[in-house]
Design a protein around this motif. Structure first.
Motif, short mmCIF file in Angstrom:
data_model
loop_
_atom_site.label_atom_id
_atom_site.label_comp_id
_atom_site.label_asym_id
_atom_site.label_seq_id
_atom_site.Cartn_x
_atom_site.Cartn_y
_atom_site.Cartn_z
N LEU A 221 0.82 -1.20 0.00
CA LEU A 221 0.00 0.00 0.00
C LEU A 221 0.86 1.26 0.00
N ASP B 71 -4.79 -6.60 8.58
CA ASP B 71 -4.68 -5.13 8.54
C ASP B 71 -5.32 -4.56 7.27
N THR B 72 -5.66 -3.26 7.35
CA THR B 72 -6.50 -2.70 6.28
C THR B 72 -6.03 -1.34 5.78
N GLY B 73 -4.81 -0.92 6.13
CA GLY B 73 -4.27 0.30 5.57
C GLY B 73 -5.02 1.56 5.99
N ASP C 278 -3.15 3.71 9.98
CA ASP C 278 -2.63 3.02 8.79
C ASP C 278 -2.82 1.51 8.84
N HIS C 279 -3.51 1.02 9.88
CA HIS C 279 -3.80 -0.41 9.97
C HIS C 279 -5.30 -0.70 10.07
N THR D 195 2.75 1.32 3.79
CA THR D 195 2.25 0.39 4.80
C THR D 195 1.80 -0.88 4.08
N ASN D 196 1.59 -1.95 4.82
CA ASN D 196 1.29 -3.24 4.22
C ASN D 196 0.01 -3.84 4.77
N ALA D 197 -0.68 -4.59 3.93
CA ALA D 197 -1.74 -5.49 4.35
C ALA D 197 -1.43 -6.85 3.75
N HIS E 9 -7.10 3.51 1.21
CA HIS E 9 -6.55 2.29 0.63
C HIS E 9 -7.60 1.22 0.37
N ILE F 49 -7.05 -2.23 -1.80
CA ILE F 49 -7.15 -3.56 -1.20
C ILE F 49 -8.16 -4.41 -1.97
N HIS G 179 5.60 -2.30 7.95
CA HIS G 179 6.33 -1.33 7.14
C HIS G 179 7.66 -1.95 6.71
#
Length: 220
Positions: free
Chosen positions: A14, A31-33, A66-67, A17-19, A37, A41, A204
């Motif tokens: 993302l 996680d959902t950004g 961010d999550h 940041t990551n999902a 995002h 997703i 991250h």
């Protein structure tokens, strides 16, 4: 944007940041950004061969914009959400972060950019299992931070307890953490208690595809 790390495990990049998406006993989003995002997703889930409506559960590593920000904006999501016991009420909005510490004040401010999800949120405690995942309470970055480790899949979702830098893991930095002493203690505790895993998925940075637990032990 989406990359398969192992059979049934996808990294959703993302941009900062990551999902993650896991097709195991159930389709799981980790996680959902950020709020913006959600469409990214949804596209990544489609690229992996699924739809948002196929997601059975969401694992949140912790409460931070961010999550959790994308959670209420994922159209068609009908899934149970799991979050650490001490962060779950923040996700639902039943509680507000404290304004008397650096982390809480930042969370209170950024929380204005999102809303609580309509989905049911289940608190998870240390040692609880959700499918093949075991939850490990790893406070420090936030009081209710949780890591999820699947021995069956050989993968750990470490959230923001650590981040990747140059192929190694490093602790959550002080300026983003609730308590850096707890961060260090949680790293040591998880390195001691978690089963072996190759893939280390962090919030991250770039996921480690091999030697994940060894990297965590070196950091510990």
């Amino acid at each position: 944007m989406v990359r398969e790390l192992a059979d049934g495990v996808w990294h959703i990049d993302l941009s900062g940041t990551n999902a993650y998406l896991v097709a195991d006993d159930a389709l799981t989003l980790v996680d959902t950004g950020m709020p913006w995002h959600a469409d990214t997703i949804a596209t990544a889930v489609a690229d992996a061969g699924y739809a948002v409506s196929d997601i059975d559960r969401v694992l949140l590593t912790h409460y931070d914009l961010d999550h959790v920000g994308g959670l209420p904006r994922l159209k068609g999501l009908d899934a149970t959400v799991y979050a650490g016991e001490r962060d779950a009420d923040l996700v639902t909005g039943r509680e507000k972060p404290s304004v008397f510490d650096q982390k809480g004040a930042f969370q209170r401010l950024t929380g204005l950019l999102t809303a609580p999800p309509s989905a049911r949120v289940e608190p998870v405690r240390d040692g609880d299992t959700v499918g093949s995942f075991t939850a490990y309470h790893t406070p420090g970055h936030t009081p209710g931070h949780v890591a999820y480790v699947s021995e069956q899949l050989g993968v750990a979702f470490l959230g923001d307890l650590v981040r990747e830098s140059g192929g190694d893991l490093e602790p959550s930095p002080w300026y983003l953490s609730h308590d850096t002493d707890d961060v260090r203690a949680s790293i040591r505790d998880l390195a001691d208690r978690a089963p072996d895993f190759d893939i280390a998925c962090i919030g991250h940075g770039t996921p480690l595809l091999e030697g994940g637990r060894d990297a965590l032990r070196r950091l510990a």
